[in-house]
Design an enzyme around this catalytic site. Structure first.
Site, PDB file in Angstrom:
ATOM      1  N   LYS A  82       7.923   2.476  -1.699  1.00 37.18           N
ATOM      2  CA  LYS A  82       6.484   2.205  -1.645  1.00 37.18           C
ATOM      3  C   LYS A  82       5.772   2.887  -2.804  1.00 37.18           C
ATOM      4  O   LYS A  82       6.094   4.028  -3.163  1.00 37.18           O
ATOM      5  CB  LYS A  82       5.937   2.715  -0.301  1.00 37.18           C
ATOM      6  CG  LYS A  82       4.458   2.475  -0.063  1.00 37.18           C
ATOM      7  CD  LYS A  82       4.075   3.024   1.297  1.00 37.18           C
ATOM      8  CE  LYS A  82       2.610   2.834   1.611  1.00 37.18           C
ATOM      9  NZ  LYS A  82       2.277   3.351   2.972  1.00 37.18           N
ATOM     10  N   SER A 157       0.167   0.365   5.907  1.00 41.42           N
ATOM     11  CA  SER A 157       0.017   0.175   4.474  1.00 41.42           C
ATOM     12  C   SER A 157       1.346  -0.090   3.755  1.00 41.42           C
ATOM     13  O   SER A 157       1.343  -0.447   2.582  1.00 41.42           O
ATOM     14  CB  SER A 157      -0.665   1.401   3.858  1.00 41.42           C
ATOM     15  OG  SER A 157       0.110   2.579   4.035  1.00 41.42           O
ATOM     16  N   SER A 181       1.447   3.311   9.306  1.00 44.29           N
ATOM     17  CA  SER A 181       1.726   2.505   8.120  1.00 44.29           C
ATOM     18  C   SER A 181       3.178   2.084   7.919  1.00 44.29           C
ATOM     19  O   SER A 181       3.458   1.238   7.069  1.00 44.29           O
ATOM     20  CB  SER A 181       1.247   3.241   6.860  1.00 44.29           C
ATOM     21  OG  SER A 181      -0.154   3.275   6.833  1.00 44.29           O
TER      22      SER A 181
END
Length: 488
Positions: A82, A157, A181
């Site tokens: 990420k 996220s 997330s």
């Protein structure tokens, strides 16, 4: 082995084939890069694909396997990171046009541990700006889309990681979870996601959200997540809040099952009002299946009040701090929604923030007491299937304007710092994934993984070979910024 077969392989299968010299890391990485090139225009899951370095690392891995001398537990296994996490040689943009384009000078701890074990890094995945919401769109990369339905978000996220995990564009995927997330996108895409106990996976640089923030695996199988956690959970002196003990091999005992465990099933946590009927039915059916596995399942709530105000105080105050660190002249380039919650966050005082931290500790103690009576807690993961792409909340208005309202099951367990996993458990009538959450006592990540694997043994997780409704032609992202560096 053709592309279709490679696309179905998990890390465990890849490593077995490498060991027998029946498959090469070069072939695997080449196949992944080819599929990214085909699928990326529709899903928009990557900020950057580092194809040259990935192929070079794959060739080095191939040479080691040819000699029968693999570097470590992940030699030749493709991974993604990420874009909130540093990877040496690549910038960390955090979904924002306001962040530096300067490449990171060193790997974050979890990345370093995977590199030491021979992992091949494919690229960095998309996220909303600074991870502020449970959806996945940002000023930097535009809208990321859910492979099950391109009109829907994969969640956030860690949304790019979830979309990539579902399509096996990389086999192990590293996400972060500050209020859900990892688990939100895992639920929306039907992959497995684990938020480990706080501190099990070291982090550096430290998250602005501090004690709420966890790093964890997103994978197609529980076994792959156990393998990944066994690597990324190793200590790192840069994180002074992380555990200083080596992680166990979480694959050991993974299949021991849940017989005689005391398991609580809480469909609404005592305060959730809006729960989609498809989600409730699928999660209830999944919870009931634990009795088939020999567990003692009882419907009971954990006994805490709705902690939304508590989370809001911390989340909004920290968001204000993040925005205040951006030069005022650059804030016009930021997500307007993020700017709004930062403005709200400025109204909280230091006393408010410290009081919230005290209440957080009280909530954690409530759950410690609860786990004296119950080994595990089961809940639905998200009360609705994947919402529309590009929005913060469903357009029908039932959750208002705040994304926290449609994710009430996730953030309580960031506040308490205990391990929690999102486990795929079926589909809505519209064909979107539904998930069950498994919550364990602090530092019992092994127990959460065991329970997830036991359920997976009864109901293997569905996979997807290509995005549904894929247009199969290249198109630009919705909002391509001048410095957009994604693989196109």
């Amino acid at each position: 082995m053709d592309s279709t077969e490679i696309a179905e392989l998990d890390a465990e299968a890849l490593l077995a084939l490498y060991r027998r010299k029946a498959l090469s890391p070069v072939a695997v990485v080449a196949d992944i890069l080819d599929r990214i090139a085909r699928f990326e225009p529709d899903i928009n899951a990557f900020v950057r694909v580092d194809a040259d370095r990935a192929m070079a690392d794959a060739r080095a891995s191939e040479a080691r396997w040819a000699k029968g001398a693999p570097k470590g537990l992940l030699d030749g296994v493709p991974v993604t990171i990420k874009d909130l996490i540093d990877v040496e040689g690549l910038p960390t943009r955090k979904g924002s046009l306001t962040t530096p384009r300067t490449p990171a000078s060193r790997d974050a701890p979890a990345v370093a541990r995977m590199r030491e074990q021979g992992a091949v890094f494919v690229g960095k995945t998309t996220m909303p700006e600074f991870g502020w919401i449970g959806a996945c769109h940002s000023p930097l990369t535009g809208v990321t889309r859910n492979p099950w339905d391109l009109s829907r978000t994969p969640g956030g996220s860690s949304g790019g990681a979830a979309a990539a995990a579902l399509l096996n564009l990389g086999v192990l995927h590293l996400g972060t979870d500050g209020a859900g997330s990892v688990r939100i996108p895992a639920a929306f895409t039907g992959v497995f996601g684990l938020k480990p106990s706080y501190g099990r996976v070291p982090a550096y640089p430290a998250s602005a959200f501090n004690v709420l923030a966890h790093l964890g695996p997103m994978t197609r199988t529980v076994t792959d997540a156990a393998l990944m956690l066994s690597v990324i959970g190793a200590p790192d002196a840069r994180d002074t809040t992380a555990w200083n003990t080596p992680p166990p091999d979480y694959r050991i005992g993974l299949c021991d099952g849940v017989a005689n465990l005391r398991i609580a099933w809480s469909p609404r946590l005592g305060y959730v009002r809006d729960l989609d009927a498809d989600v409730e039915a699928a999660a209830a059916k999944a919870a009931a299946r634990f009795t088939e596995l020999g567990a003692i399942v009882e419907e009971v709530d954990p006994g805490f009040a709705d902690p939304t105000d508590l989370l809001r105080t911390i989340w909004y105050a920290v968001s204000a701090t993040i925005v205040d660190g951006v030069p005022a002249a650059e804030r016009a380039e930021m997500d307007p929604g993020f700017l709004r919650i930062a403005e709200a966050g400025r109204r909280y005082s230091l006393a408010d923030y410290l009081a919230a931290q005290g209440r957080r500790v009280e909530l954690a103690q409530t759950m410690i007491d609860f786990h004296d009576r119950y080994d595990l807690l089961l809940t639905p993961q998200i009360p609705v299937p994947a919402i529309e792409a590009g929005v913060v909340t469903p357009p029908d208005g039932r959750f208002g304007e705040e994304w926290l309202a449609w994710s009430p099951y996730t953030y309580p367990f960031n506040l308490t710092q205990q391990p929690a996993a999102s486990v795929p458990c079926g589909f809505s009538q519209s064909g979107l994934p539904v998930a069950l959450q498994i919550v364990g006592p602090p530092r019992r990540d092994d127990l959460v993984l065991r329970a997830a694997r036991a359920y997976e043994s009864l109901a293997p997780f569905a996979t997807l070979a290509a995005p549904r409704g894929q247009k199969r032609k290249r198109r630009p992202p919705e909002r391509p910024p001048p410095d957009f560096d994604a693989f196109r």
